[in-house]
Design an enzyme around this catalytic site. Structure first.
Site, short mmCIF file in Angstrom:
data_model
loop_
_atom_site.label_atom_id
_atom_site.label_comp_id
_atom_site.label_asym_id
_atom_site.label_seq_id
_atom_site.Cartn_x
_atom_site.Cartn_y
_atom_site.Cartn_z
N HIS A 210 -36.45 41.66 41.52
CA HIS A 210 -37.78 41.89 42.10
C HIS A 210 -38.19 40.82 43.10
CE1 HIS A 210 -37.89 44.84 38.89
NE2 HIS A 210 -38.59 45.50 39.77
N GLU A 455 -34.52 56.20 35.50
CA GLU A 455 -33.86 54.91 35.78
C GLU A 455 -33.04 54.42 34.59
OE1 GLU A 455 -36.84 52.03 36.84
OE2 GLU A 455 -38.22 52.69 35.30
N ASP A 479 -32.73 50.22 38.70
CA ASP A 479 -32.43 50.09 37.27
C ASP A 479 -31.33 51.05 36.84
OD1 ASP A 479 -34.00 47.98 36.24
OD2 ASP A 479 -35.79 49.19 36.49
N CYS A 526 -36.99 56.37 44.80
CA CYS A 526 -37.82 55.23 45.22
C CYS A 526 -37.13 53.89 44.96
CB CYS A 526 -39.18 55.27 44.53
SG CYS A 526 -39.08 55.21 42.74
C1 PEP Z 1 -36.02 51.12 40.25
O1 PEP Z 1 -35.68 50.65 39.18
O2 PEP Z 1 -35.23 51.66 41.05
C2 PEP Z 1 -37.43 51.06 40.68
C3 PEP Z 1 -37.84 51.67 41.77
O3 PEP Z 1 -38.29 50.33 39.94
P1 PEP Z 1 -38.36 48.73 39.94
O4 PEP Z 1 -37.50 48.25 41.09
O5 PEP Z 1 -39.77 48.35 40.07
O6 PEP Z 1 -37.78 48.36 38.60
MG MG Z 2 -37.16 50.14 37.68
#
Ligand code: PEP
Ligand code: MG
Length: 597
Positions: A210, A455, A479, A526
């Protein structure tokens, strides 16, 4: 999307240019003065705590110590890759730090100051460290006397792990400062103001964590995972961060500086030329329409999303509400923040994801609710936490429902693995909605759609059942890749193995898309691959028509959509899905992309 070269440094000695290679996680070039995060004095808040808060404060302190131990352990792992005596020296030093972090005197002393003197953890750490340092300084043994500095360093590390507040002082730095640090958390990154900070580089961190995502969304060039970055660099040295190619130069030669200054200008020109696509509809050459939305980490990114012509927010990560604070946001605060976002988007749809903390996304405000865990990525996180701490969920749902009166909203649930979780949230949603309606509060009618992130590999495999319980899918490939391949997305040592083109990941994506299409529910992607033009043809070829990504990537993806033919992309996706080898898949995809120019 990101360059992930093997970490290697090419130091050229003190004074002259030094070059480093790492993971280029956020594209672009930044040039500015270095700011070494781990240098300089720290000022900490000092206050008395109530007797009733002692237990929570001790838990906060113990969490910080565990985090510090983990950091030093990771740095030790990095030190092994150094050459010759540097590895040995650093190894000894870090062993000494580990010993201190495990020492009963230090930990016991701090715990006593918290428990008996009722001092906040940061103040207790600084006071205990000062006493120990004084004792060391008074010792006859010259070796022990020299350890004073290390004691202080350990203290500073614990304080850093207790809070990210010191980063607020970033606001005092000269413009375009380049932060060089061992590690930077997502919460730290959220505090960076791109008007002041030019970019950053760290020793730790992977390309899909992140911190990397936050850097991309703020448009801050960043290179992570550079083993020997820190060393003898001084604050104020000139640094170039080339986030597109994963390179960092300290005290660059005149020639290098001039080359990079030229590239900065070229990039600005490219961005200006892409901006012309803002109001062009994302339609393929053979007339297929695609929806391009933005992922939002922080409310301040709304302007960027709108400048990129986003057709809505496909993923609003609500973690920002819980970061860098000790208390929880109440319903009104959440409601106000959401209304501001909805108003800023002027009627465009917003997909609000419920709290997704845990794993590497820590939120200080959750305190004891998020206990230490051996495998945090597999532990109490995201929807599991919300379903355990029902008031967290109810408060958030209530704020979202009230906000839904101000614009089109969808509710998205993170880390779903069973239909039961969706049904539980739906029950809670109905109850909260009834309570609000009974009090005469305006909410959307009908209620906002309730969707799930796909995910977790198990969710993808059971997508048919989930499609019956959920109103829409959003595929989180970050994920999904991590859990399918058992590769920590934030871990630099295995970053080169993180590969969304692995056939197992692609099959799970295909499986989920087909389940959604069969059930006639909307499906989007996403995860970070949605914002990388390299993957666009493949995702469209698999049947995805809705992509949500960091705003800075949107116009590049749109340009790719305008240049491709959906039929050809679908054919290429079919060929790719017959392959068993990730390398062959990459070649087939890259060859196809090359034909698009
Ligand atoms: C993902 O896991 O692809 C996602 C969009 O959520 P995050 O990156 O916030 O875990
Ligand atoms: Mg995620």
């Amino acid at each position: 999307m990101t360059s992930s070269k093997k970490t290697e440094s090419k130091g050229r000695g003190k004074g002259g240019e030094r070059g480093f290679e790492g993971l280029g996680v956020s594209p672009g070039i930044a040039i500015g003065p270095a700011h070494l995060r781990e240098s300089g004095e720290i000022t900490v808040p000092e206050y008395q705590i109530a007797a009733s808060r002692v237990k929570a404060e001790l838990a906060r302190f113990r969490d910080a110590v565990s985090r510090a131990v983990r950091q030093v352990g990771k740095l030790k792992g990095k030190a092994l890759s150094f050459h010759g005596s540097a590895a040995e020296e650093l190894g000894y030093l870090l062993d000494a730090h580990l010993q201190m972090l495990n020492s009963s005197r230090l930990i016991g002393g701090i715990a006593t100051r918290i428990g008996d003197d009722r001092r906040n953890a940061e103040a207790a750490v600084m006071a205990e460290i000062a006493t120990i340092a004084q004792d060391f300084a008074a010792m006859e043994d010259p070796y022990l006397r020299t350890r004073v500095q290390e004691v202080r360093e350990v203290g500073r590390r614990i304080v850093r792990c207790l809070s990210a507040d010191e980063l607020a002082s970033f606001s005092q730095l000269p413009r375009n400062s380049i932060i060089l640090a061992e590690d930077i958390s997502p919460a730290d990154t959220a505090l960076m103001d791109p008007q002041i900070i030019g970019g950053f580089a760290t020793v730790l961190g992977g390309a899909e964590g992140h911190t990397a995502i936050m850097a991309r969304s703020l448009g801050l060039p960043a290179v992570l995972g550079i083993a020997d970055l820190i060393g003898d660099i001084q604050s104020g040295d000139t640094v170039i961060v080339d986030g597109s190619n994963g390179r960092v130069f300290v005290n660059p030669t005149e020639r290098r500086l001039a080359t990079y200054q030229r590239r900065v200008k070229e990039m600005a020109r490219e961005i200006r030329s892409l901006a012309r696509l803002r109001d062009v509809a994302p339609i393929t050459r053979d007339g297929e329409e695609v929806v391009l939305q933005a992922n939002l980490e922080l409310p301040r990114e709304i302007a960027q999303a709108s400048a990129a012509g986003a057709q809505g927010i496909g993923l609003l990560r609500t973690e920002f509400l819980y970061m860098n604070r000790q208390d929880l946001p109440d319903e009104d605060e959440q409601y106000n923040a959401l209304v501001e976002i909805l108003t800023g988007l002027k009627g465009l749809p917003v997909t609000i994801r419920t709290l997704d903390v845990g794993g590497e996304k820590l939120a200080t405000s959750l305190g004891e609710r998020l206990p230490e865990s051996v495998n945090p990525a597999l532990g109490l996180r995201a929807i599991r936490l919300s379903l355990k701490e029902r008031e967290l969920l109810d408060t958030q749902l209530s704020a979202i429902l009230r906000a839904s009166a101000h614009g089109p909203v969808r509710i998205l649930l993170p880390m779903i693995s069973t239909p039961w979780e969706v049904k539980e949230v739906r029950k809670a949603l109905l109850k909260v909605a009834q309570d609000l309606q009974r009090r005469g509060t305006k909410i959307a009618d009908p209620l906002p759609p309730l969707g799930v992130m796909i995910e977790v590999p198990g969710a993808a495999l059971a997508a048919d059942a989930l499609a019956k319980a959920a109103d829409f899918f959003a595929i989180g490939t970050n994920d999904l890749t991590m859990y399918t391949l058992a590769i920590d997305r934030g871990e630099e040592q295995v970053a080169h193995l993180f590969n969304p083109l692995h056939p197992a990941v692609l099959r799970l994506i295909q499986f989920s898309v087909e389940a959604a299409l069969r059930a006639r529910i909307p499906v989007s992607v996403c995860g970070e691959i949605a914002g990388d033009p390299r993957y666009t043809a493949l995702l469209l070829g698999l049947g995805v028509r809705d992509l949500s990504m960091t705003s800075s990537a949107l116009l590049r993806v749109k340009s790719r959509i305008l240049s491709l033919d959906m039929q050809a992309a679908t054919q290429r996706a079919h060929i790719i899905m017959d392959q068993a080898d990730a390398g062959r898949i990459a070649t087939l995809l890259d060859d196809f992309n090359e034909t698009l120019g």
